[in-house]
Design a protein around this motif. Structure first.
Motif, PDB file in Angstrom:
ATOM      1  N   ALA A 160       0.831  -1.205   0.000  1.00 39.52           N
ATOM      2  CA  ALA A 160       0.000   0.000   0.000  1.00 39.52           C
ATOM      3  C   ALA A 160       0.869   1.259   0.000  1.00 39.52           C
ATOM      4  N   ARG A 161       1.938   1.211   0.767  1.00 36.80           N
ATOM      5  CA  ARG A 161       2.841   2.367   0.806  1.00 36.80           C
ATOM      6  C   ARG A 161       3.466   2.618  -0.563  1.00 36.80           C
ATOM      7  N   LEU A 162       3.884   1.540  -1.230  1.00 30.97           N
ATOM      8  CA  LEU A 162       4.525   1.676  -2.529  1.00 30.97           C
ATOM      9  C   LEU A 162       3.521   2.121  -3.597  1.00 30.97           C
ATOM     10  N   PHE A 163       2.284   1.598  -3.517  1.00 28.20           N
ATOM     11  CA  PHE A 163       1.270   1.970  -4.507  1.00 28.20           C
ATOM     12  C   PHE A 163       0.959   3.461  -4.440  1.00 28.20           C
ATOM     13  N   ALA A 164       0.911   4.004  -3.227  1.00 22.05           N
ATOM     14  CA  ALA A 164       0.526   5.408  -3.057  1.00 22.05           C
ATOM     15  C   ALA A 164       1.688   6.375  -3.227  1.00 22.05           C
ATOM     16  N   MET A 178      -6.566  -8.259  -3.446  1.00 18.19           N
ATOM     17  CA  MET A 178      -5.419  -7.495  -2.972  1.00 18.19           C
ATOM     18  C   MET A 178      -5.788  -6.033  -2.779  1.00 18.19           C
ATOM     19  N   TRP A 179      -6.566  -5.469  -3.705  1.00 19.54           N
ATOM     20  CA  TRP A 179      -6.993  -4.076  -3.540  1.00 19.54           C
ATOM     21  C   TRP A 179      -7.764  -3.906  -2.227  1.00 19.54           C
ATOM     22  N   GLU A 180      -8.637  -4.866  -1.912  1.00 16.55           N
ATOM     23  CA  GLU A 180      -9.385  -4.799  -0.644  1.00 16.55           C
ATOM     24  C   GLU A 180      -8.423  -4.809   0.539  1.00 16.55           C
ATOM     25  N   ALA A 181      -7.426  -5.699   0.472  1.00 17.70           N
ATOM     26  CA  ALA A 181      -6.453  -5.778   1.561  1.00 17.70           C
ATOM     27  C   ALA A 181      -5.660  -4.482   1.682  1.00 17.70           C
ATOM     28  N   LEU A 182      -5.335  -3.870   0.550  1.00 17.49           N
ATOM     29  CA  LEU A 182      -4.598  -2.612   0.581  1.00 17.49           C
ATOM     30  C   LEU A 182      -5.430  -1.499   1.207  1.00 17.49           C
ATOM     31  N   VAL A 183      -6.713  -1.451   0.847  1.00 15.89           N
ATOM     32  CA  VAL A 183      -7.589  -0.421   1.425  1.00 15.89           C
ATOM     33  C   VAL A 183      -7.697  -0.616   2.933  1.00 15.89           C
ATOM     34  N   ARG A 184      -7.848  -1.869   3.364  1.00 16.49           N
ATOM     35  CA  ARG A 184      -7.940  -2.144   4.809  1.00 16.49           C
ATOM     36  C   ARG A 184      -6.637  -1.800   5.520  1.00 16.49           C
ATOM     37  N   SER A 185      -5.531  -1.859   4.765  1.00 15.33           N
ATOM     38  CA  SER A 185      -4.220  -1.579   5.367  1.00 15.33           C
ATOM     39  C   SER A 185      -3.848  -0.104   5.309  1.00 15.33           C
ATOM     40  N   GLY A 186      -4.791   0.725   4.916  1.00 16.37           N
ATOM     41  CA  GLY A 186      -4.544   2.167   4.943  1.00 16.37           C
ATOM     42  C   GLY A 186      -4.033   2.747   3.654  1.00 16.37           C
ATOM     43  N   LEU A 187      -4.407   2.157   2.508  1.00 12.32           N
ATOM     44  CA  LEU A 187      -3.961   2.710   1.231  1.00 12.32           C
ATOM     45  C   LEU A 187      -4.300   4.191   1.146  1.00 12.32           C
ATOM     46  N   GLY A 188      -3.288   4.975   0.865  1.00 11.87           N
ATOM     47  CA  GLY A 188      -3.484   6.415   0.789  1.00 11.87           C
ATOM     48  C   GLY A 188      -3.830   6.874  -0.609  1.00 11.87           C
ATOM     49  N   PRO A 189      -4.107   8.164  -0.761  1.00  9.03           N
ATOM     50  CA  PRO A 189      -4.415   8.713  -2.086  1.00  9.03           C
ATOM     51  C   PRO A 189      -3.248   8.504  -3.047  1.00  9.03           C
ATOM     52  N   GLY A 190      -3.563   8.343  -4.317  1.00  9.10           N
ATOM     53  CA  GLY A 190      -2.531   8.164  -5.333  1.00  9.10           C
ATOM     54  C   GLY A 190      -3.060   8.581  -6.684  1.00  9.10           C
TER      55      GLY A 190
END
Length: 606
Positions: free
Chosen positions: A496-500, A513-525
């Motif tokens: 999530a950190r790398l994606f954002a 995986m996208w769901e897991a990233l959102v739950r893990s605090g995916l930030g704006p990107g």
């Protein structure tokens, strides 16, 4: 009384276990007492009506039966069902004494058509003639009483027994006079629908005119228009060729045919060269740019260094006797070296087989056996997994001889092979051609608008076919591949950190995986974000769009080289989109005939 009981018994047996008609709708069924409705007008020309009337006479029946048969045939094509129940109103005045009595005697009769066996249209008319005779002889049993006798499982969102209706009216005079009272017919649209669909026709000069009434809480106006147009086309066709089987009758209107042709108009020129050549050309244009790196930038290769390292490993493989179109396994710890190894195998015209060192040893060996691999590229951490069964080539071995000249492969030769996940049984082998791989990476590089300065994360396992996009699409446009390491590519928080990250411009992941990233605090990107591998839901899509990602939903079987269709996701439920470059898709029924737009069928890709 005895006659009435016999008729009740007939209906109980005749309509027992009548299947619910499952037409594809634009909106889900739900209990709705209001039943909002609208009407779509349609007309059958004089020539068509004359031909249908002649068919009725030849089959010793009425125009009503022929029209009912056409309606049932279309409903079958739309639903995929072959047991079709259609309601129809009857006057229910069986004796002459009733004819002059003022009042509503009308009843509803259900006509259950059997369309199994793919009959000709004429044969279907014969079947429906028998159904109509039996039903109309027993029309006096109230429909409500029949429903009570059947006692079907009630669903408040669906009508019992029949969900559609057909009406053929004798057209009354526009005006008439009864003694000193002038009567004029005034059409009234109540704004409601009695059934999910109702086809109402009446005489109109030498032709027939009417409307398709539909529930607007189920069908969009465009869908109703398509159904009406398809019915007119089907009846026009049957009027000309009643000997055709139902499977051969058209189920789409002219507008749908034009739309389908437009969706499949995907011809696009692209470079026929293989990936090896494309990457080499890019390296000559931007030799000093970073081609591939790890997520921290500690290990990286410039474009010039990438080609040089691939040449070194290719020379080692050739020295070991690896020849053109032989399979070479690649079992390496995740990192930039994976791209080097795959490119090296391609440069000698061989076929690379990616292996995940985290998989069980038995599975790795099974894949190598079934692919008939001649050697395996390994590193210090994976060499022991191969045992003594296959010769290995160390990925970081010393230089061996002069640089090689890449082998010029043909588009229909193989580039790589891989095995499916095995989630439904033993993993299946899939081989992809040089041309297919080259087409994919060029399309995806264009779709993502990659160029120098762009960075695409490679976070999926190398045995997943979408990894080809991550590893090679950036390299044909001067962009950078960022390989996420073995300790991070499965960690949602780290990914999530790398994606954002603001430096990340392209990413892809499954909806899980996208769901897991959102739950893990995916930030704006702002990255070009691909969802693939699983159905993408509207809720998740909305959350990713709200975070600023440019979301695209992609679909494709491994056998058609990763992606076959795609769309940029907007509001509403995401779809799999339209065909990619130089690809056609058809949704066909079990007779390999195109289904109407919006109708369920099997997808064919070419």
């Amino acid at each position: 009384h005895t006659r009435h009981q016999h008729h009740r018994t007939y209906w109980t047996h005749h309509l027992a276990n009548t299947p619910t008609l499952d037409l594809p709708t634009d909106h889900p069924h739900h209990p709705n007492g209001e039943r909002p409705g609208a009407r779509r007008s349609l007309r059958l020309g004089a020539d068509t009506v004359r031909a249908l009337t002649a068919l009725a006479e030849a089959r010793s029946t009425t125009l009503y039966t022929v029209l009912l048969s056409g309606f049932a045939a279309l409903l079958s094509r739309y639903s995929g069902q072959e047991d079709i129940a259609v309601a129809t109103p009857v006057a229910n005045r069986p004796v002459a004494a009733f004819e002059r009595i003022v009042g509503l005697f009308a009843n509803t009769v259900v006509l259950r058509g059997e369309l199994r066996g793919d009959p000709t249209f004429g044969e279907l008319v014969d079947r429906m003639r028998a159904v109509c005779h039996e039903a109309f002889d027993r029309q006096e049993v109230p429909f409500e009483q029949i429903v009570e006798d059947l006692a079907p499982d009630r669903n408040l969102s669906r009508d019992p027994v029949a969900q559609v209706m057909f009406v053929l009216q004798n057209a009354p005079a526009a005006e008439s006079v009864v003694e000193d009272v002038r009567l004029r017919l005034t059409p009234v649209d109540p704004g409601r629908a009695k059934f999910e669909l109702s086809l109402v026709l009446a005489e109109d000069g030498d032709g027939l005119a009417g409307y398709l009434e539909y529930r607007t809480d189920l069908f969009a106006p465009a869908t109703a228009a398509r159904i009406a147009a398809a019915l007119v086309r089907l009846l026009d066709e049957t009027a000309r060729q009643p000997q055709q089987r139902l499977s051969a009758l058209p189920a789409t209107g002219p507008g749908d045919l034009r739309q389908l042709a437009a969706w499949n108009d995907t011809t696009r020129p692209y470079d026929p060269a293989g990936v090896v050549t494309l990457v080499a050309r890019q390296a000559s244009r931007t030799p000093g740019l970073i081609a591939v790196s790890d997520e921290d930038g500690e290990r990286c290769y410039s474009y010039a260094a990438l080609v040089e390292e691939a040449d070194r490993l290719a020379a080692a493989l050739r020295r070991r006797g690896v020849g053109r179109q032989q399979v070479v396994g690649i079992c390496l710890t995740r990192g930039p070296i994976l791209v080097v190894a795959a490119l090296a195998v391609l440069r000698i015209g061989a076929v690379y087989l990616p292996l995940d060192p985290e998989h069980p040893i038995d599975r790795l060996h099974d894949a190598l056996d079934r692919a008939r691999a001649v050697t395996v590229v390994t590193d210090l951490g994976t060499e022991e997994q191969m045992g003594a069964r296959w010769p290995t080539v160390p990925v970081d071995g010393p230089p061996e001889g002069a640089a090689i000249r890449p082998v010029a492969t043909e588009p229909d030769e193989l580039a790589y092979a891989l095995f499916t996940s095995g989630s439904t049984g033993r993993p299946k082998a899939v081989a992809v051609t040089v041309g297919g791989m080259s087409h994919l990476v060029q399309f995806m590089a264009d779709r993502m608008d990659l160029g120098p300065g762009d960075r695409m994360l490679a976070s999926t396992t190398v045995t997943f076919d979408v990894a080809v996009t991550e590893m090679f699409a950036p390299l044909v446009r001067g962009a950078q591949v960022v390989m996420v390491g073995p300790d991070r590519h499965r960690d949602p928080v780290e990914v999530a950190r790398l994606f954002a990250a603001p430096t990340t411009t392209a990413v892809q992941a499954t909806p899980s995986m996208w769901e897991a990233l959102v739950r893990s605090g995916l930030g704006p990107g702002t990255a070009f974000a691909i969802s693939m591998g699983e159905p993408l839901g509207a809720t998740l899509a909305g959350r990713l769009r709200d975070l600023g990602y440019r979301l695209h939903n992609m679909y494709g079987p491994t056998e058609t080289t990763v992606y076959s269709t795609g769309e940029e996701v907007g509001t509403g439920t995401p779809t799999i989109g339209v065909p990619v470059w130089n690809t056609v898709v058809h949704v066909l029924d079990r007779f390999l005939r195109p289904v109407p737009i919006g109708v369920v069928g099997e997808l064919y890709v070419g």
